[in-house]
Motif scaffolding. Structure first.
Motif, PDB file in Angstrom:
ATOM      1  N   GLN A 218      28.013 -64.749 -11.393  1.00 40.37           N
ATOM      2  CA  GLN A 218      29.395 -64.415 -11.719  1.00 40.37           C
ATOM      3  C   GLN A 218      30.092 -65.592 -12.412  1.00 40.37           C
ATOM      4  O   GLN A 218      30.840 -65.413 -13.379  1.00 40.37           O
ATOM      5  CB  GLN A 218      30.152 -64.057 -10.433  1.00 40.37           C
ATOM      6  CG  GLN A 218      29.662 -62.804  -9.708  1.00 40.37           C
ATOM      7  CD  GLN A 218      30.243 -61.532 -10.287  1.00 40.37           C
ATOM      8  OE1 GLN A 218      30.046 -61.233 -11.459  1.00 40.37           O
ATOM      9  NE2 GLN A 218      30.963 -60.781  -9.470  1.00 40.37           N
ATOM     10  N   ILE A 219      29.847 -66.792 -11.926  1.00 43.87           N
ATOM     11  CA  ILE A 219      30.483 -67.975 -12.509  1.00 43.87           C
ATOM     12  C   ILE A 219      29.982 -68.199 -13.939  1.00 43.87           C
ATOM     13  O   ILE A 219      30.755 -68.553 -14.845  1.00 43.87           O
ATOM     14  CB  ILE A 219      30.230 -69.203 -11.619  1.00 43.87           C
ATOM     15  CG1 ILE A 219      30.950 -69.029 -10.274  1.00 43.87           C
ATOM     16  CG2 ILE A 219      30.705 -70.487 -12.304  1.00 43.87           C
ATOM     17  CD1 ILE A 219      30.554 -70.041  -9.220  1.00 43.87           C
ATOM     18  N   ALA A 220      28.691 -67.981 -14.151  1.00 41.17           N
ATOM     19  CA  ALA A 220      28.144 -68.115 -15.504  1.00 41.17           C
ATOM     20  C   ALA A 220      28.770 -67.099 -16.451  1.00 41.17           C
ATOM     21  O   ALA A 220      29.079 -67.409 -17.612  1.00 41.17           O
ATOM     22  CB  ALA A 220      26.623 -67.951 -15.470  1.00 41.17           C
ATOM     23  N   LEU A 221      28.975 -65.870 -15.950  1.00 42.50           N
ATOM     24  CA  LEU A 221      29.601 -64.828 -16.771  1.00 42.50           C
ATOM     25  C   LEU A 221      31.038 -65.217 -17.133  1.00 42.50           C
ATOM     26  O   LEU A 221      31.472 -65.045 -18.279  1.00 42.50           O
ATOM     27  CB  LEU A 221      29.577 -63.500 -16.026  1.00 42.50           C
ATOM     28  CG  LEU A 221      30.274 -62.319 -16.707  1.00 42.50           C
ATOM     29  CD1 LEU A 221      29.668 -62.050 -18.087  1.00 42.50           C
ATOM     30  CD2 LEU A 221      30.190 -61.067 -15.835  1.00 42.50           C
ATOM     31  N   LEU A 222      31.776 -65.743 -16.173  1.00 45.50           N
ATOM     32  CA  LEU A 222      33.136 -66.206 -16.456  1.00 45.50           C
ATOM     33  C   LEU A 222      33.132 -67.238 -17.583  1.00 45.50           C
ATOM     34  O   LEU A 222      33.956 -67.172 -18.510  1.00 45.50           O
ATOM     35  CB  LEU A 222      33.753 -66.829 -15.206  1.00 45.50           C
ATOM     36  CG  LEU A 222      34.183 -65.898 -14.079  1.00 45.50           C
ATOM     37  CD1 LEU A 222      34.421 -66.699 -12.804  1.00 45.50           C
ATOM     38  CD2 LEU A 222      35.444 -65.137 -14.458  1.00 45.50           C
ATOM     39  N   GLY A 223      32.215 -68.171 -17.513  1.00 46.05           N
ATOM     40  CA  GLY A 223      32.133 -69.211 -18.541  1.00 46.05           C
ATOM     41  C   GLY A 223      31.798 -68.644 -19.901  1.00 46.05           C
ATOM     42  O   GLY A 223      32.398 -69.046 -20.912  1.00 46.05           O
TER      43      GLY A 223
END
Length: 307
Positions: A218-223
């Protein structure tokens, strides 16, 4: 890796059976005050209050009908605290006209000397939307526009302006203005639409209890989403931890609860920072208010320095 900040969803003010402890049913304002003051002293970054207007009978056994109003609750606690920030986690802002929401939260920010963090979410209770005359099926689109309108209405201009499909206003003044030039707006939710909304419109992301193994993706997608949109401003990434108990409990705190000495808890929680999380929302297993405030104080003094 930067140090993790830590906040807490207040007990008593929302009593879903998913997380409320039995003692909260008979608790009240004095308990909220004690917990808020403890958070203020123990270095907590924020205290949080949730938002529901009315719970239908079909959901009441699981959700309960105890949901304190977040603006009233946080304003009450602002007067009893000095430094801890005040988070709506989350305000269902699509239920209300953005000028009404802005009036309430701008006043809260002014009264608290700039301690507001506005957390927003789409909501999930159909009857709540229907009774207030809001389209439940389009709540995502309504929230998207409401966030844009709130950016204007909570900005520095006395006469904010917004022209959208659902809301259109200009030439209408609102004072007091917020004490902050930019009120932090954190977006809650873990659905693809919520993550995209957080990435493109938020200053922070409040996941809906994602387990540790799901957070890195999820954090990678946000980035990626922010990079593709050319957004360079930092995003405050949050996480809700497992239930905690500092020390060795003398009662059954449940198998998912993290327990043990402070250094062991800190080591486990530092894994969130390694993933790219900036703030963790902690919760403690407890049998009464005293045990909760003792746990909070121990966490602030003995665990937090190693985060």
């Amino acid at each position: 890796m930067t140090a993790l900040s830590y906040g807490i969803q207040l007990p008593v003010q929302s009593q879903s059976t998913m997380y409320a402890e039995p003692w909260e049913a008979a608790a009240g304002p004095e308990d909220l005050l004690a917990v808020a003051r403890t958070a203020d002293r123990a270095g907590f970054d924020y205290i949080a209050s949730c938002d529901h207007v009315a719970i239908p009978r079909r959901l009441a056994p699981a959700m309960s009908t105890v949901w304190y109003d977040p603006v009233a609750t946080l304003a009450f606690l602002a007067a009893a605290t000095e430094r801890v920030r005040l988070l709506s986690h989350v305000a269902i802002v699509g239920l209300r006209h953005p000028l009404l929401t802005a009036k309430q939260y701008a006043t809260l920010d002014r009264l608290s000397a700039g301690r507001l963090i506005l957390g927003v979410g789409a909501g999930h209770v159909r009857e709540e939307f229907e009774v207030l005359g809001v389209d439940f099926e389009r709540r995502g689109a309504v929230l998207d526009e409401t966030v844009d309108a709130l950016r204007a209405a909570l900005g520095t201009e006395e006469f904010p302006e917004h022209h959208g499909k659902r809301y259109d206003f200009e030439g209408l003044g609102q004072r007091p203005r917020p004490a902050q030039d930019r009120v932090p707006l954190w977006v809650g939710g873990s659905s693809p639409a919520a993550v995209r909304r957080a990435a493109l419109k938020g200053d922070g992301w409040l996941p809906q209890g994602d387990p540790r193994d799901r957070l890195p993706e999820q954090i990678a997608l946000l980035g990626r989403l922010r990079a593709e949109a050319g957004i360079e401003d930092p995003l405050t990434v949050g996480a809700i931890t497992e239930p905690l108990y500092v020390g060795t409990p003398s009662w059954d705190v449940g198998r998912r609860t993290l327990t043990g000495p402070p250094d062991r808890l800190a080591e486990s929680l530092r894994a969130y920072g390694a993933m790219g999380v900036h703030q963790i929302q902690v919760r403690f297993r407890c049998r009464d208010r005293g045990e909760l405030t003792d746990q909070m104080a121990a966490f602030g003094a003995e665990v937090a320095p190693d985060l």
